[in-house]
Design a protein around this motif. Structure first.
Motif, PDB file in Angstrom:
ATOM      1  N   ALA A 198       5.112 -37.817   6.183  1.00 35.09           N
ATOM      2  CA  ALA A 198       4.326 -37.861   4.855  1.00 35.09           C
ATOM      3  C   ALA A 198       4.981 -36.928   3.941  1.00 35.09           C
ATOM      4  O   ALA A 198       5.192 -37.278   2.740  1.00 35.09           O
ATOM      5  N   ALA A 199       5.409 -35.795   4.388  1.00 39.72           N
ATOM      6  CA  ALA A 199       5.938 -34.645   3.620  1.00 39.72           C
ATOM      7  C   ALA A 199       7.436 -35.276   3.090  1.00 39.72           C
ATOM      8  O   ALA A 199       7.778 -34.986   1.981  1.00 39.72           O
ATOM      9  N   ASP A 200       8.147 -35.808   3.807  1.00 32.67           N
ATOM     10  CA  ASP A 200       9.503 -36.658   3.349  1.00 32.67           C
ATOM     11  C   ASP A 200       9.253 -37.700   2.152  1.00 32.67           C
ATOM     12  O   ASP A 200       9.826 -37.889   1.348  1.00 32.67           O
ATOM     13  N   VAL A 201       8.152 -38.184   2.528  1.00 38.06           N
ATOM     14  CA  VAL A 201       7.756 -39.395   1.673  1.00 38.06           C
ATOM     15  C   VAL A 201       7.574 -38.735   0.022  1.00 38.06           C
ATOM     16  O   VAL A 201       7.892 -39.326  -0.845  1.00 38.06           O
ATOM     17  N   GLU A 202       6.672 -37.792   0.048  1.00 35.17           N
ATOM     18  CA  GLU A 202       6.366 -37.020  -1.232  1.00 35.17           C
ATOM     19  C   GLU A 202       7.310 -36.303  -1.592  1.00 35.17           C
ATOM     20  O   GLU A 202       7.540 -36.398  -2.830  1.00 35.17           O
ATOM     21  N   HIS A 203       8.196 -35.795  -0.887  1.00 37.70           N
ATOM     22  CA  HIS A 203       9.614 -34.921  -1.328  1.00 37.70           C
ATOM     23  C   HIS A 203      10.384 -35.950  -2.319  1.00 37.70           C
ATOM     24  O   HIS A 203      10.892 -35.635  -3.406  1.00 37.70           O
ATOM     25  N   LEU A 204      10.506 -37.232  -1.663  1.00 38.52           N
ATOM     26  CA  LEU A 204      11.385 -38.309  -2.234  1.00 38.52           C
ATOM     27  C   LEU A 204      10.585 -38.862  -3.669  1.00 38.52           C
ATOM     28  O   LEU A 204      11.520 -39.081  -4.837  1.00 38.52           O
ATOM     29  N   ILE A 205       9.465 -38.941  -3.559  1.00 40.15           N
ATOM     30  CA  ILE A 205       8.578 -39.465  -4.671  1.00 40.15           C
ATOM     31  C   ILE A 205       8.808 -38.193  -5.645  1.00 40.15           C
ATOM     32  O   ILE A 205       9.019 -38.627  -6.878  1.00 40.15           O
ATOM     33  N   GLY A 206       8.745 -36.947  -5.531  1.00 38.22           N
ATOM     34  CA  GLY A 206       8.968 -35.856  -6.346  1.00 38.22           C
ATOM     35  C   GLY A 206      10.245 -35.819  -7.026  1.00 38.22           C
ATOM     36  O   GLY A 206      10.435 -35.382  -8.317  1.00 38.22           O
ATOM     37  N   TRP A 207      11.216 -36.115  -6.355  1.00 41.73           N
ATOM     38  CA  TRP A 207      12.584 -36.465  -6.820  1.00 41.73           C
ATOM     39  C   TRP A 207      12.675 -37.631  -7.794  1.00 41.73           C
ATOM     40  O   TRP A 207      13.485 -37.466  -8.828  1.00 41.73           O
ATOM     41  N   ILE A 208      12.302 -38.839  -7.413  1.00 37.54           N
ATOM     42  CA  ILE A 208      11.940 -39.861  -8.105  1.00 37.54           C
ATOM     43  C   ILE A 208      11.181 -39.726  -9.518  1.00 37.54           C
ATOM     44  O   ILE A 208      11.748 -40.036 -10.686  1.00 37.54           O
ATOM     45  N   LEU A 209      10.258 -38.755  -9.471  1.00 35.10           N
ATOM     46  CA  LEU A 209       9.264 -38.637 -10.407  1.00 35.10           C
ATOM     47  C   LEU A 209       9.308 -37.174 -10.925  1.00 35.10           C
ATOM     48  O   LEU A 209       8.174 -36.438 -10.780  1.00 35.10           O
ATOM     49  N   PRO A 210      10.425 -36.431 -11.481  1.00 33.10           N
ATOM     50  CA  PRO A 210      10.409 -35.078 -11.488  1.00 33.10           C
ATOM     51  C   PRO A 210       9.276 -34.673 -12.853  1.00 33.10           C
ATOM     52  O   PRO A 210       9.162 -33.412 -12.695  1.00 33.10           O
ATOM     53  N   ALA A 211       9.125 -35.575 -13.519  1.00 39.19           N
ATOM     54  CA  ALA A 211       8.097 -35.139 -14.709  1.00 39.19           C
ATOM     55  C   ALA A 211       6.875 -35.839 -14.286  1.00 39.19           C
ATOM     56  O   ALA A 211       5.868 -35.982 -15.092  1.00 39.19           O
ATOM     57  N   ALA A 212       6.474 -35.888 -12.950  1.00 38.07           N
ATOM     58  CA  ALA A 212       5.262 -36.534 -12.855  1.00 38.07           C
ATOM     59  C   ALA A 212       4.140 -35.594 -12.885  1.00 38.07           C
ATOM     60  O   ALA A 212       4.216 -34.321 -13.131  1.00 38.07           O
ATOM     61  N   PRO A 213       2.854 -36.024 -13.266  1.00 38.94           N
ATOM     62  CA  PRO A 213       1.674 -35.172 -13.382  1.00 38.94           C
ATOM     63  C   PRO A 213       1.173 -34.109 -12.399  1.00 38.94           C
ATOM     64  O   PRO A 213       1.687 -34.191 -11.175  1.00 38.94           O
ATOM     65  N   ASP A 214       0.307 -33.294 -12.626  1.00 38.88           N
ATOM     66  CA  ASP A 214       0.192 -32.323 -11.615  1.00 38.88           C
ATOM     67  C   ASP A 214      -0.536 -32.989 -10.472  1.00 38.88           C
ATOM     68  O   ASP A 214      -0.396 -32.286  -9.276  1.00 38.88           O
ATOM     69  N   ILE A 215      -1.016 -33.911 -10.347  1.00 35.46           N
ATOM     70  CA  ILE A 215      -1.741 -34.782  -9.223  1.00 35.46           C
ATOM     71  C   ILE A 215      -0.744 -34.855  -8.045  1.00 35.46           C
ATOM     72  O   ILE A 215      -1.008 -34.647  -7.023  1.00 35.46           O
ATOM     73  N   LEU A 216       0.551 -35.263  -8.504  1.00 37.77           N
ATOM     74  CA  LEU A 216       1.629 -35.460  -7.552  1.00 37.77           C
ATOM     75  C   LEU A 216       1.985 -33.850  -7.205  1.00 37.77           C
ATOM     76  O   LEU A 216       2.129 -34.063  -5.652  1.00 37.77           O
ATOM     77  N   ARG A 217       2.060 -33.016  -7.755  1.00 42.04           N
ATOM     78  CA  ARG A 217       2.647 -31.775  -7.380  1.00 42.04           C
ATOM     79  C   ARG A 217       1.505 -31.174  -6.633  1.00 42.04           C
ATOM     80  O   ARG A 217       2.038 -30.207  -5.716  1.00 42.04           O
ATOM     81  N   SER A 218       0.412 -31.499  -6.704  1.00 42.88           N
ATOM     82  CA  SER A 218      -0.716 -30.703  -6.026  1.00 42.88           C
ATOM     83  C   SER A 218      -0.921 -31.345  -4.664  1.00 42.88           C
ATOM     84  O   SER A 218      -1.524 -30.733  -3.719  1.00 42.88           O
ATOM     85  N   GLU A 219      -0.258 -32.452  -4.325  1.00 46.90           N
ATOM     86  CA  GLU A 219      -0.603 -33.001  -3.042  1.00 46.90           C
ATOM     87  C   GLU A 219       0.179 -32.687  -1.865  1.00 46.90           C
ATOM     88  O   GLU A 219       1.375 -32.057  -2.128  1.00 46.90           O
TER      89      GLU A 219
END
Length: 219
Positions: A198-219
């Motif tokens: 799951a951490a690998d999934v979230e890391h890639l999402i964070g790379w795809i959406l570097p300006a994503a809102p706080d809800i993404l960064r907090s997960e």
């Protein structure tokens, strides 16, 4: 001159001539469709079972229970069959992705659904074994990358809308980069025989959406 067997746009329905042709060819079409499906399934089974991933046509037709003539009526060569198997898998994956994304309304969740669906090719042991078998074979054939290129483009188109909603300044290019990145990372896990977390999934999402809102960064 338009064929009399084509659909009649003026009447908005199938022409009587076309209906007659369909009645005459229906049974043969169903037989051909069944034979092709059996060849695809047999080819995939043998690619997975063969350590070298290179089954012979004779083995494929024997398992599919069709004749050599039936094989060559459908495919010019084994490379054609392998390309059809890859194309079939790509269409199934794209259908699954569209279904998963369609269940989400939040753009970040749509991106997450895409990443998870692609990563499943390495995460699920059965799917991973099948994907490795197909990739081993498609790497041999000329022009065999076409299904993969088309699939990445279709997924990029699917990602364009959520990336636009997330504030991308160039959503089409960002979506293509994201699509290619998903497959590159998935294949890294696939060939290393590692299951993405799951951490690998979230890391890639964070790379795809570097300006994503706080809800993404907090997960």
């Amino acid at each position: 001159m338009q064929s009399p067997y084509a659909e009649d746009d003026l009447l908005g329905a199938e022409s009587l001539a076309a209906r007659a042709v369909r009645r005459r060819t229906g049974a043969r079409f169903a037989t051909a469709e069944d034979e092709v499906r059996r060849l695809l399934d047999a080819g995939l089974v043998l690619m997975r079972a063969d350590a070298a991933g290179n089954p012979k046509i004779a083995e494929i037709v024997r398992l599919a229970k069709v004749s050599n003539d039936a094989f060559y009526r459908a495919f010019r060569s084994k490379d054609d069959l392998v390309a059809a198997i890859a194309d079939d898998g790509a269409r199934r994956l794209l259908g699954h992705l569209r279904h998963q994304c369609g269940k989400q309304t939040d753009p970040i969740e749509q991106v997450r659904a895409c990443v998870q669906a692609v990563f499943k090719q390495a995460a699920d042991p059965e799917v991973a074994a099948t994907t490795r078998a197909v990739l081993r074979n498609t790497s041999r054939g000329a022009g065999s990358a076409s299904s993969g290129i088309e699939l990445r483009q279709r997924i990029a188109e699917l990602l364009t809308t959520p990336l636009t909603a997330c504030g991308s300044r160039d959503p089409a290019r960002d979506a293509l980069a994201a699509s290619c990145a998903m497959f590159a990372v998935m294949e890294q896990f696939l060939w290393a025989e590692r299951v993405p977390t799951a951490a690998d999934v979230e890391h890639l999402i964070g790379w795809i959406l570097p300006a994503a809102p706080d809800i993404l960064r907090s997960e």
